[in-house]
Design an enzyme around this catalytic site. Structure first.
Site, PDB file in Angstrom:
ATOM      1  N   LYS A   1       6.784  77.203 -39.090  1.00 49.34           N
ATOM      2  CA  LYS A   1       7.823  76.628 -38.233  1.00 49.34           C
ATOM      3  C   LYS A   1       7.255  75.629 -37.242  1.00 49.34           C
ATOM      4  CE  LYS A   1      11.026  80.243 -39.164  1.00 49.34           C
ATOM      5  NZ  LYS A   1      10.872  81.684 -39.282  1.00 49.34           N
TER       6      LYS A   1
ATOM      7  N   ASP B   1       6.736  88.440 -31.241  1.00 52.07           N
ATOM      8  CA  ASP B   1       6.956  87.616 -32.422  1.00 52.07           C
ATOM      9  C   ASP B   1       7.289  86.213 -31.899  1.00 52.07           C
ATOM     10  OD1 ASP B   1       7.886  86.260 -34.641  1.00 52.07           O
ATOM     11  OD2 ASP B   1       9.391  87.758 -35.202  1.00 52.07           O
TER      12      ASP B   1
ATOM     13  N   TRP C   1      15.563  89.257 -36.769  1.00 53.45           N
ATOM     14  CA  TRP C   1      14.118  89.481 -36.897  1.00 53.45           C
ATOM     15  C   TRP C   1      13.688  90.704 -36.114  1.00 53.45           C
ATOM     16  CZ3 TRP C   1      12.958  87.280 -41.067  1.00 53.45           C
ATOM     17  CH2 TRP C   1      13.436  86.011 -41.396  1.00 53.45           C
TER      18      TRP C   1
HETATM   19  C1  LIG Z   1      11.066  82.926 -39.676  1.00 55.34           C
HETATM   20  C2  LIG Z   1      10.853  84.075 -38.785  1.00 55.34           C
HETATM   21  C3  LIG Z   1      10.284  85.276 -39.243  1.00 55.34           C
HETATM   22  C4  LIG Z   1       9.919  85.520 -40.692  1.00 55.34           C
HETATM   23  O1  LIG Z   1       8.803  84.813 -41.039  1.00 55.34           O
HETATM   24  P1  LIG Z   1       8.139  84.902 -42.505  1.00 55.34           P
HETATM   25  O2  LIG Z   1       6.909  84.097 -42.321  1.00 55.34           O
HETATM   26  O3  LIG Z   1       9.128  84.334 -43.464  1.00 55.34           O
HETATM   27  O4  LIG Z   1       7.863  86.334 -42.798  1.00 55.34           O
HETATM   28  C5  LIG Z   1      10.074  86.291 -38.331  1.00 55.34           C
HETATM   29  N1  LIG Z   1      10.395  86.140 -37.035  1.00 55.34           N
HETATM   30  C6  LIG Z   1      10.949  85.015 -36.557  1.00 55.34           C
HETATM   31  C7  LIG Z   1      11.295  84.901 -35.109  1.00 55.34           C
HETATM   32  C8  LIG Z   1      11.200  83.943 -37.412  1.00 55.34           C
HETATM   33  O5  LIG Z   1      11.748  82.817 -36.946  1.00 55.34           O
END
Ligand SMILES: *Cc1c(COP(=O)(O)O)cnc(C)c1O
Length: 355
Positions: free
Chosen positions: A191, A167, A100
């Site tokens: 998540k 993030d 990511w």
């Molecule tokens: C799942 C995830 C993403 C991507 O998320 P999307 O909503 O599918 O764009 C980005 N960063 C992290 C740390 C993730 O776990």
């Protein structure tokens, strides 16, 4: 009952699913479905307002920080952050701790210069880099607080002089942090806080407006702030699902209670792994994630058998990411301790049966 350890989209509380189903049939006794009401009606405006104020309350945010629910997943933020914050002649600092981060770095390079200040790529991202230097003139530092694929997590957030961007897609609201010390936080909702389709963005207003490129309104944080996160039709149902999940979180003791529970769940599973003769952890002990617990076996054939055994025992979503292999159990906020106890019991049962 199925024990759902999926990495995302993930397990949600039963009460949230029940309310969401009810809202699809008859939202707040309006006789209308949440899927068919206007977003500029008091019915939905109150959902958006409550979602935003719950985030403010749960994260203890000061007045400088604005809360937005946007479209496009965390992946859109990889682009939107540099588009809004990084001028072409400037340099942004990025910590490279996995897939990511790598994606975020690639997007930032479209808008300005990138300095990768540290990386754990040398060991397939199985640790969090500790000592690194950042040039003082970096426009911001970007980190990924929890690395969903590898199961590593920043235990200590670096104290820096420039704006800090994080993030937090896979550990948002899962542990107590000084959220005001971040200048921009983003997280896909699917998540740890709701359904796929919306992304939480928390931004310190003071870092905005320093840009010399034009930004299309739909990508412009300032335009979204001004429009109270209703610039265009928001992802109505996904925002609703987040709002009721946030309510659930508050009713269950907020972030402090989640941290306690997540610590307990992850400790139980890591202890089981460390006491096992066949299961092995994959990352540096001090960087272990409380959200995504990764483990492997030496024997590929046995790994296959365990996956099958798990399936037969109603354990869902524990196959590891293809770049790591083995297993990954995601223990997000809503997952109860009893599911982890069940998994641990089944791991022991499997181990005893293969001796
Ligand atoms: C799942 C995830 C993403 C991507 O998320 P999307 O909503 O599918 O764009 C980005 N960063 C992290 C740390 C993730 O776990």
């Amino acid at each position: 009952m199925i024990h759902n350890f999926n990495a995302g989209p993930s397990f949600l509380p039963q009460s949230v699913l029940q309310q969401a189903s009810q809202a699809i049939m008859n939202f707040n006794n309006s006789g209308l479905s949440i899927l068919e009401i206007g977003h500029r009606t008091p019915l939905f405006e109150s959902v958006m307002e409550e979602a935003r104020s719950l985030v403010k309350e749960l994260m203890n945010l000061d007045d400088k920080h604005e809360v937005l629910f946007l479209h496009g997943g965390a992946t859109t933020q990889f682009m939107q952050v540099p588009m809004n914050l990084l001028n072409e002649n400037e340099t942004a600092a990025y910590a490279d701790t996995g897939v990511w981060s790598t994606k975020a770095i690639k997007e930032a390079k479209l808008y300005g210069n990138v300095e990768i200040v540290c990386s754990s790529k040398d060991k397939n991202y199985t640790y969090i880099p500790k000592d690194f230097a950042i040039s003082n003139n970096a426009t911001y530092l970007h980190i990924t607080t929890n690395n969903t694929i590898y199961g590593t997590q920043w235990q200590k957030i670096p104290a820096v002089s420039m704006p800090l961007i994080a993030d937090m897609s896979s550990d948002i609201l899962s542990r107590q942090l000084d959220f005001n010390s971040f200048d921009l936080i983003f997280a896909g909702a699917q998540k740890n806080m709701g359904a796929a389709g919306t992304t939480l963005v928390v931004v310190n207003k003071q870092i905005l407006g320093k840009l010399n490129r034009p930004v299309p309104p739909i990508m412009d944080y300032q335009a979204h702030i001004q429009a109270k996160s209703m610039l265009n039709t928001p992802p109505v149902f996904a925002v609703y699902a987040s709002m009721i999940t946030l309510r659930w979180l508050k009713e269950n003791g907020g972030v402090a209670a989640m941290e306690k529970l997540n610590t307990e769940k992850s400790k139980l599973l890591y202890e089981a792994i460390d006491n096992s003769k066949i299961f092995k952890g994959t990352v540096a002990l001090e960087d272990r994630s409380k959200m995504n617990v990764c483990f492997v076996m030496d024997d590929a054939e046995k790994e296959k058998q365990f996956l099958e055994f798990a399936k037969q025992n109603n354990i869902y979503g524990i196959k590891g990411h293809r770049s790591v292999g083995g297993f990954r159990a995601s223990l997000y906020n809503a997952l109860p301790l009893s599911s982890v106890e069940y998994l641990v019991e089944k791991m022991k049962e499997f181990e005893n049966s293969t001796r």
